[in-house]
Design a protein around this motif. Structure first.
Motif, PDB file in Angstrom:
ATOM      1  N   MET A   1       0.917  -1.385  -0.181  1.00 38.53           N
ATOM      2  CA  MET A   1       0.000   0.063  -0.081  1.00 38.53           C
ATOM      3  C   MET A   1       0.952   1.295   0.066  1.00 38.53           C
ATOM      4  SD  MET A   1      -3.055   0.839   0.094  1.00 38.53           S
ATOM      5  CE  MET A   1      -4.097   2.016   0.054  1.00 38.53           C
ATOM      6  N   ALA A   2       0.748   2.054  -0.830  1.00 42.00           N
ATOM      7  CA  ALA A   2       1.399   3.431  -0.986  1.00 42.00           C
ATOM      8  C   ALA A   2       1.059   4.420   0.265  1.00 42.00           C
ATOM      9  CB  ALA A   2       0.605   4.371  -2.284  1.00 42.00           C
ATOM     10  N   ASP A   3       2.128   5.048   0.891  1.00 37.62           N
ATOM     11  CA  ASP A   3       2.064   6.226   1.835  1.00 37.62           C
ATOM     12  C   ASP A   3       0.949   7.002   1.364  1.00 37.62           C
ATOM     13  OD1 ASP A   3       4.118   4.815   3.126  1.00 37.62           O
ATOM     14  OD2 ASP A   3       5.643   5.943   2.473  1.00 37.62           O
ATOM     15  N   VAL A   4       0.489   7.761   2.558  1.00 36.45           N
ATOM     16  CA  VAL A   4      -0.473   8.954   2.248  1.00 36.45           C
ATOM     17  C   VAL A   4       0.398  10.259   2.572  1.00 36.45           C
ATOM     18  CG1 VAL A   4      -2.624   9.740   3.097  1.00 36.45           C
ATOM     19  CG2 VAL A   4      -2.397   7.254   2.796  1.00 36.45           C
ATOM     20  N   PHE A   5      -0.048  11.114   1.841  1.00 34.89           N
ATOM     21  CA  PHE A   5       0.485  12.494   2.061  1.00 34.89           C
ATOM     22  C   PHE A   5      -0.448  13.212   2.607  1.00 34.89           C
ATOM     23  CE2 PHE A   5       1.154  16.956   1.140  1.00 34.89           C
ATOM     24  CZ  PHE A   5       2.734  17.053   1.278  1.00 34.89           C
ATOM     25  N   THR A   6      -0.518  13.709   4.023  1.00 38.36           N
ATOM     26  CA  THR A   6      -1.458  13.983   4.859  1.00 38.36           C
ATOM     27  C   THR A   6      -1.434  15.742   5.061  1.00 38.36           C
ATOM     28  OG1 THR A   6      -0.194  13.922   6.858  1.00 38.36           O
ATOM     29  CG2 THR A   6      -1.610  11.874   6.025  1.00 38.36           C
ATOM     30  N   TRP A   7      -0.525  16.419   4.445  1.00 35.09           N
ATOM     31  CA  TRP A   7      -0.316  17.619   4.877  1.00 35.09           C
ATOM     32  C   TRP A   7      -1.278  18.573   3.805  1.00 35.09           C
ATOM     33  CZ3 TRP A   7       3.717  14.552   4.756  1.00 35.09           C
ATOM     34  CH2 TRP A   7       4.366  14.272   5.857  1.00 35.09           C
ATOM     35  N   ALA A   8      -1.993  19.606   4.380  1.00 32.30           N
ATOM     36  CA  ALA A   8      -2.883  20.521   3.498  1.00 32.30           C
ATOM     37  C   ALA A   8      -2.151  21.595   2.880  1.00 32.30           C
ATOM     38  CB  ALA A   8      -4.027  20.948   4.525  1.00 32.30           C
ATOM     39  N   PRO A   9      -2.176  21.818   1.696  1.00 32.01           N
ATOM     40  CA  PRO A   9      -1.544  22.817   1.071  1.00 32.01           C
ATOM     41  C   PRO A   9      -2.322  24.188   1.484  1.00 32.01           C
ATOM     42  CG  PRO A   9      -2.584  21.903  -0.618  1.00 32.01           C
ATOM     43  CD  PRO A   9      -2.714  20.884   0.599  1.00 32.01           C
ATOM     44  N   THR A  10      -1.610  25.112   1.118  1.00 34.87           N
ATOM     45  CA  THR A  10      -2.652  26.743   1.338  1.00 34.87           C
ATOM     46  C   THR A  10      -3.314  26.712   0.201  1.00 34.87           C
ATOM     47  OG1 THR A  10      -0.797  27.871   0.156  1.00 34.87           O
ATOM     48  CG2 THR A  10      -0.521  27.812   2.649  1.00 34.87           C
ATOM     49  N   VAL A  11      -4.468  27.550   0.464  1.00 36.02           N
ATOM     50  CA  VAL A  11      -5.532  27.832  -0.810  1.00 36.02           C
ATOM     51  C   VAL A  11      -4.690  28.829  -1.851  1.00 36.02           C
ATOM     52  CG1 VAL A  11      -7.543  28.453  -1.398  1.00 36.02           C
ATOM     53  CG2 VAL A  11      -7.199  27.084   0.582  1.00 36.02           C
ATOM     54  N   ALA A  12      -4.066  29.684  -1.269  1.00 38.33           N
ATOM     55  CA  ALA A  12      -3.503  30.796  -2.112  1.00 38.33           C
ATOM     56  C   ALA A  12      -2.277  30.169  -2.800  1.00 38.33           C
ATOM     57  CB  ALA A  12      -3.018  32.049  -1.420  1.00 38.33           C
ATOM     58  N   ASN A  13      -1.963  30.586  -4.038  1.00 38.48           N
ATOM     59  CA  ASN A  13      -0.890  30.191  -5.033  1.00 38.48           C
ATOM     60  C   ASN A  13      -0.979  28.746  -5.180  1.00 38.48           C
ATOM     61  OD1 ASN A  13       0.107  32.660  -4.826  1.00 38.48           O
ATOM     62  ND2 ASN A  13       1.020  32.574  -2.956  1.00 38.48           N
ATOM     63  N   ALA A  14      -1.928  27.761  -4.990  1.00 33.90           N
ATOM     64  CA  ALA A  14      -2.165  26.387  -5.437  1.00 33.90           C
ATOM     65  C   ALA A  14      -2.922  26.407  -6.856  1.00 33.90           C
ATOM     66  CB  ALA A  14      -2.814  25.759  -4.273  1.00 33.90           C
ATOM     67  N   SER A  15      -2.491  25.667  -7.545  1.00 39.60           N
ATOM     68  CA  SER A  15      -3.162  25.358  -8.873  1.00 39.60           C
ATOM     69  C   SER A  15      -2.951  23.970  -9.480  1.00 39.60           C
ATOM     70  CB  SER A  15      -2.662  26.372 -10.075  1.00 39.60           C
ATOM     71  OG  SER A  15      -1.234  25.941 -10.223  1.00 39.60           O
ATOM     72  N   GLY A  16      -4.028  23.644 -10.108  1.00 42.97           N
ATOM     73  CA  GLY A  16      -4.104  22.546 -10.741  1.00 42.97           C
ATOM     74  C   GLY A  16      -4.481  22.398 -12.373  1.00 42.97           C
ATOM     75  N   ASN A  17      -3.993  21.456 -12.981  1.00 45.12           N
ATOM     76  CA  ASN A  17      -4.165  21.447 -14.422  1.00 45.12           C
ATOM     77  C   ASN A  17      -4.608  19.925 -14.647  1.00 45.12           C
ATOM     78  OD1 ASN A  17      -3.579  23.952 -15.457  1.00 45.12           O
ATOM     79  ND2 ASN A  17      -1.720  23.555 -15.068  1.00 45.12           N
ATOM     80  N   ALA A  18      -5.657  19.721 -15.649  1.00 46.46           N
ATOM     81  CA  ALA A  18      -5.758  18.414 -15.973  1.00 46.46           C
ATOM     82  C   ALA A  18      -5.633  18.252 -17.553  1.00 46.46           C
ATOM     83  CB  ALA A  18      -7.440  18.062 -15.760  1.00 46.46           C
ATOM     84  N   THR A  19      -5.144  17.194 -17.971  1.00 45.90           N
ATOM     85  CA  THR A  19      -4.892  16.980 -19.306  1.00 45.90           C
ATOM     86  C   THR A  19      -5.610  15.833 -19.817  1.00 45.90           C
ATOM     87  OG1 THR A  19      -2.547  17.692 -19.209  1.00 45.90           O
ATOM     88  CG2 THR A  19      -3.183  16.551 -21.140  1.00 45.90           C
ATOM     89  N   LEU A  20      -6.354  15.981 -20.805  1.00 44.11           N
ATOM     90  CA  LEU A  20      -7.172  14.871 -21.582  1.00 44.11           C
ATOM     91  C   LEU A  20      -6.476  14.541 -22.809  1.00 44.11           C
ATOM     92  CD1 LEU A  20     -10.590  16.323 -20.793  1.00 44.11           C
ATOM     93  CD2 LEU A  20      -9.651  14.530 -19.367  1.00 44.11           C
ATOM     94  N   ARG A  21      -6.119  13.293 -22.836  1.00 41.83           N
ATOM     95  CA  ARG A  21      -5.309  12.662 -23.962  1.00 41.83           C
ATOM     96  C   ARG A  21      -6.265  12.123 -25.013  1.00 41.83           C
ATOM     97  NH1 ARG A  21      -2.138   9.496 -20.982  1.00 41.83           N
ATOM     98  NH2 ARG A  21      -2.974   7.477 -21.678  1.00 41.83           N
ATOM     99  N   THR A  22      -6.121  12.491 -26.262  1.00 39.84           N
ATOM    100  CA  THR A  22      -7.061  11.961 -27.309  1.00 39.84           C
ATOM    101  C   THR A  22      -6.150  11.502 -28.394  1.00 39.84           C
ATOM    102  OG1 THR A  22      -7.212  14.327 -28.228  1.00 39.84           O
ATOM    103  CG2 THR A  22      -8.975  13.713 -26.743  1.00 39.84           C
TER     104      THR A  22
END
Length: 113
Positions: free
Chosen positions: A1-22
């Motif tokens: 089983m993989a380890d779990v990253f439990t720390w919460a990031p700040t809301v400010a300066n956090a971003s995410g991107n999703a890429t849909l491969r076609t």
């Protein structure tokens, strides 16, 4: 089983991107046909910021270093279920008084390595 990253990031300066491969088939008359590529056609990348005291930031650094950018760990992105990620890059912490700041880039992975 993989380890779990439990720390919460700040809301400010956090971003995410999703890429849909076609895959695209281009025809001579200008018509194109697209289809989803594979069973894991969607992947996410998150740029996260962590702010905290020396103990918190040291623990995050130790976790990321232990996984060495190659071993997957579990993390729960906002509005998603828990997924596997790796972290190949992070910034060294900066200090402002007794508060440290660092950023890390989490890339979704699809197998425990």
């Amino acid at each position: 089983m993989a380890d779990v990253f439990t720390w919460a990031p700040t809301v400010a300066n956090a971003s995410g991107n999703a890429t849909l491969r076609t895959r695209t088939a281009q025809f001579g008359d200008g018509y194109a046909q697209k289809a989803a590529d594979g069973i894991n056609g969607r992947s996410s990348t998150f740029s996260l910021q962590f702010i905290g005291d020396a103990a918190k930031i040291t623990a995050i650094l130790a976790f990321l270093d232990a996984h060495a950018g190659a071993t997957s760990f579990l993390w729960t992105p906002p509005l998603r279920e828990q997924l596997l990620f790796t972290c190949e890059a992070y910034t060294e912490p900066t200090k402002d008084g007794n508060v440290y700041t660092m950023t890390a880039t989490f890339n979704q992975s699809f197998a425990i390595s």
